[in-house]
Design an enzyme around this catalytic site. Structure first.
Site, PDB file in Angstrom:
ATOM      1  N   GLU A 203       0.834  -1.209   0.000  1.00  0.00           N
ATOM      2  CA  GLU A 203       0.000   0.000   0.000  1.00  0.00           C
ATOM      3  C   GLU A 203       0.866   1.255   0.000  1.00  0.00           C
ATOM      4  OE1 GLU A 203      -2.260   3.382   1.811  1.00  0.00           O
ATOM      5  OE2 GLU A 203      -0.522   2.354   2.634  1.00  0.00           O
ATOM      6  N   ASP A 250      -8.102   1.432   8.201  1.00  0.00           N
ATOM      7  CA  ASP A 250      -6.739   1.959   8.148  1.00  0.00           C
ATOM      8  C   ASP A 250      -6.536   3.011   9.242  1.00  0.00           C
ATOM      9  OD1 ASP A 250      -4.149   2.239   7.251  1.00  0.00           O
ATOM     10  OD2 ASP A 250      -4.668   2.977   5.269  1.00  0.00           O
TER      11      ASP A 250
END
Ligand SMILES: *[C@@H]1O[C@H](CO)[C@@H](O)[C@H](O)[C@H]1NC(C)=O
Length: 397
Positions: A203, A250
């Protein structure tokens, strides 16, 4: 993680009217299918307890090391996830989605990225007939600063998803066994509902965040899933289309500032409201540990956000390649980011700076949300309210 982007319009191009209509249809659909969990079931949702201990916790502690793609540490953490599912949740299928890419930080070397896909479908269902609630977090870390741990980013969210999976498994197995026994399984009358967890790699940017230096694993997966077709007679065309909702966690588990998770997308505001209601009910039942500071009461405060206020401002993260292909997204990320984000204020994003109470609260909220989605209320353990002793009830009278 990611930078804040402001766009002139909503991210997937569609008129406001069609978006409203879609939201309305989803709402109707939801209302028809959705039974809220009872208070007794909410009370029975387990805490992860010592499994979230940052030094010794079976779920969390092994993830709290640097996890740069292509390193031995990254492999170690992959094996932690794989061993957990193989040993404790053998009914979940595991697939490793591999890709490689050069990055601006690693020269000519092809860096490997491995996304883990953990999946639980109804036992009788063909893969192309299952719509899947998709719970997502990334497990890689920034390559710089050296030694960066990424406890909120996103070790804690990964541990939360492991806890949610194990907390629903027995109820899921019971429900499907009961359906099979009653002849309700596989009749084709009802939508087949499954659940999958994506633990994504790559990511983070290697040098600086851009559309090509970030989201390596997510971009490769979304692209591959778009063209991986199910047999022609299937309900869904591709694994991409079978995602009913993409719930991305997240930067969760911090204390400062108090996490405020906005509702980012009108199309999934109904799902946000569902989760916010679970949070509120759990707080009212005193099932959560985190203590809001003055002026704050919840992680998810946006339930009443008016449709006109969804202006298309969102945060770039692993959902982007999926959203660009029309997938419904619920993004659970605080705005502003936690103080420890990317070590940008000198505060390390490590285990010591987690608010373990908040991590555990997320584990309960996400578990309850998943259980409600999968309609497991009947099959989950129930915990009646604790009886008060005679003296305390007398004082109350
Ligand atoms: C991805 O790589 C792993 C080894 O790292 C291998 O075990 C797995 O089979 C590969 N997956 C696919 C779909 O090729």
């Amino acid at each position: 993680m990611a930078c804040i982007t402001r766009t002139p319009g909503p991210p997937p191009s569609s008129s406001l009217l069609s978006r409203l209509l879609l939201a309305f249809l989803l709402l109707v659909d939801l209302a028809a299918a959705y039974a809220e969990l009872s208070d007794d079931v909410l009370r029975g949702i387990p805490s992860a307890g010592s499994d979230f201990d940052i030094k010794t916790g079976a779920l969390l502690a092994p993830i709290l090391i640097p996890r740069v793609p292509g390193t031995d540490n990254s492999l170690f953490v992959q094996h932690h996830f794989i061993d957990f599912f193989k040993s404790q949740l053998p009914e979940w299928t595991l697939e490793i989605h591999n890709s490689t890419s050069k990055t601006p930080g690693t020269g000519d070397r092809e860096v490997p990225f491995a996304n883990l896909i953990l999946r639980r479908d109804p036992p009788w269902a063909a893969p192309g007939d299952v719509s899947r609630l998709t719970l997502v977090a990334h497990y890689d870390t920034l390559s710089k600063p050296e030694g960066f741990i990424g406890a909120t980013d996103s070790a804690a969210p990964c541990a939360v998803l492991m806890h949610a999976a194990r907390s629903i498994e027995d109820a899921l197995a019971k429900k499907w066994a009961a359906m099979a026994e009653n002849g309700e399984g596989g009749t084709g009358l009802e939508e087949e509902k499954g659940v999958q967890i994506l633990l994504l790699d790559g990511e983070e940017a290697f040098v600086s965040w851009s559309s090509t230096d970030s989201l390596y694993g997510a971009r490769a997966l979304a692209k591959d899933w778009e063209t991986q077709f199910y047999p022609a007679a299937s309900t869904f065309k591709s694994p991409l289309q079978s995602i009913s909702l993409f719930v991305l966690l997240d930067l969760l588990g911090a204390r400062n500032p108090w996490p405020r998770i906005p509702s980012y997308f009108l199309t999934t505001h109904w799902a946000y409201q569902g989760m916010a209601k679970i949070e509120k009910r759990m707080r009212d039942l005193k099932l959560l540990q985190s203590v809001p500071p003055r002026g704050r009461s919840v992680f998810l405060p946006d339930s009443k956000k008016p449709a006109a206020n969804f202006g298309g401002s969102y945060i770039e993260d692993d959902h982007i390649p999926f959203m660009a292909r029309g997938v419904n997204i619920l993004h659970l990320i605080p705005s502003p980011f936690p103080d420890q984000w990317h070590h940008s204020q000198g505060i390390p994003d490590d285990g010591e700076h987690l608010d373990i109470g908040a991590v555990d609260d997320w584990a309960k909220i996400v578990t309850a949300f998943t259980a409600e989605w999968m309609e497991l209320g009947e099959y989950l353990p129930k915990a009646p309210p604790e009886k008060r002793d005679a003296t305390s009830s007398k004082t109350e009278l």
